[in-house]
Scaffold this active site. Sequence first.
Site, PDB file in Angstrom:
ATOM      1  CD  GLU A   1      10.207  11.869  12.009  1.00 36.30           C
ATOM      2  OE1 GLU A   1       9.145  11.240  12.099  1.00 36.30           O
ATOM      3  OE2 GLU A   1      11.240  11.427  11.459  1.00 36.30           O
TER       4      GLU A   1
ATOM      5  CD  GLU B   1      13.313   3.923   8.124  1.00 31.86           C
ATOM      6  OE1 GLU B   1      13.026   4.720   9.056  1.00 31.86           O
ATOM      7  OE2 GLU B   1      13.579   4.285   6.978  1.00 31.86           O
TER       8      GLU B   1
ATOM      9  CB  CYS C   1      13.114   8.478   8.256  1.00 27.65           C
ATOM     10  SG  CYS C   1      14.137   7.638   7.055  1.00 27.65           S
TER      11      CYS C   1
ATOM     12  CE  LYS D   1      -1.987   2.610   3.083  1.00 27.07           C
ATOM     13  NZ  LYS D   1      -1.849   3.902   2.367  1.00 27.07           N
TER      14      LYS D   1
END
Length: 485
Positions: A381, A249, A283, A174
């Site tokens: 983040e 991840e 990331c 997906k």
Amino acid sequence: MKRYPMYVNGEFVASESGKWFPVYDPSTEEVIAEVADGNAADVDRGVAAARAAFDTGGWPQTTAVERGRVLLRLAEKIRQNTAALAELECRNSGKPIVEAEFDIADAAACFEYYGGLANKIMGHVNPVPDNAISLSMKEPVGVAGQIIPWNYPLLMAAWKLAPALAAGCCCVLKPAEQTPLTVLTLAEWLAEAGVPPGVVNIITGFGETAGAPIVAHPGVDKVAFTGSVEVGKRIMRSASDTLKRVTLELGGKSPNIFFADADFEAAVDGALFGVFINQGEVCSAGSRILVERSIYKKMVEAMSEKAKKIRLGPPLERATKMGPLVSKEQCERVIAYLEVGKREAKVAAGGGRAKQFGRGYYVEPTIFYDVDNGARIAREEIFGPVAAVIPFDNEAQAIRVANDTPYGLAAAVWSRDIFKAFRMVKALRVGVVWVNHMQPTFVEAPWGGYKQSGFGRELGPWGIEEYLETKQVHINLNEQPMGWY
Ligand code: NAI
Ligand code: MG
């Protein structure tokens, strides 16, 4: 308006519900395509196709060398279509065209790498006593559910599909709802490259409605996810019901650490590149910039001066170095963090939305300094072009601050002193450390995080290992009965 159906069992199909959702160009805020809005019924179809391809369709029984050839043909298709794929990626994600071209080349390289690795996966002969032969054999884990984000759309698809297919797995992938177009383009070449129906299924849709059913599905053996920590935690909880294998991840707040003895010009450039590449939607973004006190002021000034000159612009223009953020939602998230940052620290550059284009989700490259490592902009983040600069006094303090975070994806160290650099390499609790560089990623080298940045490793031989089970085989060499009963 082009409509992109999803790809199930070798065919392009509308969703069971018949619904479509819009996909945008973040530089114009306009709809550029409509994509099939998948839900649990579509996931059922995709998983059924993948199960059949795995259980009875013969994909795991194809020779490894043949699977490798299929991957090499896909790589060639990607390379032949680099310009078109890069343009599509650029329009859909907002990343600069030059960066999009790098991504497409990296995606092809990933298929090439696993195309070559497919027939080099070997088992072992285990050193048991002489009256038996003990083997360990590698077998594909089965049907892999793969959920990917929007920051590197085709590249993330390659990182997931290539090792899985090389291993002999079948996939239900997906893409992110923001950026499904390039992987749907790749789907057009799967059959021609020799991927049988059902081996790869691309289910498009949203996280709650199309992602969660993949994770919950009893027909899926393993889930590989790249995205937010919050969703990663939910995936792990949901996958526990069926004890799926899980690799995650997730995010980061990676420290980019500059000692006074580093090459100053390289340091300034490395600090900016580390945090602003891909609009900071990375990331492993070096979003905490730790600078030794003696060069701190000079470095903040030099970085700010350069940051103000970074060329923002339409992503398709070759001179553009920074495009818009991927979506309205992400833009609002980042702007909210800029307001938090202004309360927590001082602004050296940027600090708001870049309004000169009249439209598009552009945010100024922003540098906050005198940031406390406990501040929200140093702990959370942001996933946008926002740097938090933090001074430090000595090596021990740099280590303490660098490791004082729930994340552990990556870090970089800049110094000409190899003793110091290597002490830092050992002290940093992260999955990837760069010395005198930040961000280069090689398909040959492992990628993944410590701590709440997730677990499991992608790329290299580590990446295929995550799609393999290990079977122990014992062959008895005693011809006599056991003689126990
Ligand atoms: P997200 O984690 O919600 O989305 C990533 C993927 O997961 C998408 O394909 C999405 O549809 C899917 N997803 C969402 N909810 C799901 C669920 N309940 N079950 C299964 N799949 C689900 O990330 P989002 O909302 O796009 O971004 C939010 C923040 O996440 C960003 O600001 C950033 O901090 C972080 N992020 C980190 C990434 C990374 O590379 N580590 C990539 C994207 C986002
Ligand atoms: Mg989300």
